[in-house]
Scaffold this active site. Structure first.
Site, PDB file in Angstrom:
ATOM      1  N   SER A 177     -24.484 -76.612  -5.107  1.00  0.00           N
ATOM      2  CA  SER A 177     -24.235 -77.753  -5.982  1.00  0.00           C
ATOM      3  C   SER A 177     -24.609 -77.370  -7.409  1.00  0.00           C
ATOM      4  O   SER A 177     -25.428 -76.460  -7.623  1.00  0.00           O
ATOM      5  CB  SER A 177     -25.078 -78.950  -5.534  1.00  0.00           C
ATOM      6  OG  SER A 177     -25.012 -80.011  -6.477  1.00  0.00           O
ATOM      7  N   TYR A 214     -32.805 -83.431  -2.798  1.00  0.00           N
ATOM      8  CA  TYR A 214     -31.539 -82.718  -2.593  1.00  0.00           C
ATOM      9  C   TYR A 214     -31.493 -81.451  -3.444  1.00  0.00           C
ATOM     10  O   TYR A 214     -31.143 -80.367  -2.958  1.00  0.00           O
ATOM     11  CB  TYR A 214     -30.368 -83.633  -2.935  1.00  0.00           C
ATOM     12  CG  TYR A 214     -29.018 -82.975  -2.778  1.00  0.00           C
ATOM     13  CD1 TYR A 214     -28.533 -82.653  -1.517  1.00  0.00           C
ATOM     14  CD2 TYR A 214     -28.238 -82.672  -3.889  1.00  0.00           C
ATOM     15  CE1 TYR A 214     -27.298 -82.040  -1.366  1.00  0.00           C
ATOM     16  CE2 TYR A 214     -26.996 -82.068  -3.749  1.00  0.00           C
ATOM     17  CZ  TYR A 214     -26.535 -81.751  -2.487  1.00  0.00           C
ATOM     18  OH  TYR A 214     -25.304 -81.140  -2.348  1.00  0.00           O
TER      19      TYR A 214
END
Length: 289
Positions: free
Chosen positions: A136, A149
């Site tokens: 990400s 996350y």
């Protein structure tokens, strides 16, 4: 044409990538945690398109070993492994319980490790393979409310840095894909904190995560190019590149953040090569441009 295993094939990136690969003539197998329930329609669609689906829980070693073996048998081998299974987390960091944080790491980091341990003996024995990973943009930087996350994706990036070097001598190339936020069902399955007593201590600021999420949704609605199909296109582009000449990191983003992450990655790549050169082991980076 390649024999490809995609973990989390029913997810927002897995499904369009699988369909794009099948359309190109690749052979695709994929894992889902459960074939029934909310995945049933997607599994049926993927199977109708030609994908082989296996039930596999990446948080369970025995399930992972069995699932990878079943997928390899269905494919008749394994050329490309796409570590795509993952789970999100969102909320004020203090409110996230250690148990919820551990679960996110169990899926996003240790889950990848389980899959790699199941798949790598075959890839090493055949002395060739390609491993892709879904990371990400916030596996490179951290933004408010995504602490857990981001931490899991930072950890993923670290272990992949090591896999890259440690596997290069076995003819296994490594590629990280770094998407920006995308409008997928991923957001519906986010781990969120449930600690009302601590939340009360944040006062009005406790509403900030919800406000931020609304802003993100509005931004994505206004950015039609920011769609999960862009990840599928990136995977296809990587597999079209010559073996050993693929970039280690590929940013997939149309929100304007991507160029800054690319700049950051370029600097890190230079630093990494300089450090490894100082130890005389820079050849361990040779399987990526």
């Amino acid at each position: 044409m390649a024999k490809v295993l995609i973990t989390g094939i029913a997810g927002g990136f897995g499904k369009p990538t699988a369909l794009a690969l099948l359309e190109r003539g690749h052979t695709v197998a994929g894992s889902v945690r459960r074939c029934e329930g909310r995945n049933a329609d997607t599994v049926a669609e993927l199977e109708a398109a030609g994908a082989r689906i296996v039930a596999m829980d990446v948080t369970d070693a025995a399930s992972t070993e069995a699932g990878v073996a079943q997928a390899i048998a269905a494919l008749g081998g394994l050329d490309v492994l796409f570590n795509n299974a993952g789970i999100g987390a969102y909320g004020i960091q203090e409110l996230m319980s250690p148990e919820d944080m551990g679960h996110v790491f169990d899926v996003n980091v240790t889950g990848v490790q389980r899959v790699m341990r199941a798949a790598l003996p075959l890839m090493r024995a055949q002395a060739r393979g390609t491993v892709l990973y879904t990371s990400s943009l916030i596996g490179r930087i951290a933004t408010p409310f995504y602490g857990t996350y981001s931490a899991s994706k930072w950890a993923l990036e670290a272990i992949v840095e090591c896999y890259r070097t440690e596997l290069s001598g076995f003819g296994i190339e490594s590629c990280i894909i770094e998407p920006g936020a995308m409008p997928t069902a991923f957001f519906d399955g986010m781990v969120t904190p449930n600690d009302p007593d601590r939340e009360a201590g944040y006062g009005d600021f406790a509403q900030a995560p919800a406000m931020s999420a609304t802003g993100l949704a509005q931004m994505l609605d206004a950015t039609p190019a920011q769609r999960p199909e862009r990840v599928a296109e990136a995977v296809l582009a990587l597999l079209d590149m010559p073996f050993g000449l693929k970039p280690f990191r590929t940013v997939v983003d149309h929100t304007g953040v991507g160029p800054e992450i690319i700049r950051y990655n370029d600097v890190l790549h230079d630093v990494t090569r300089t450090v490894l050169t100082s130890f005389g082991i820079e050849r361990m980076l040779d399987l990526n441009t």
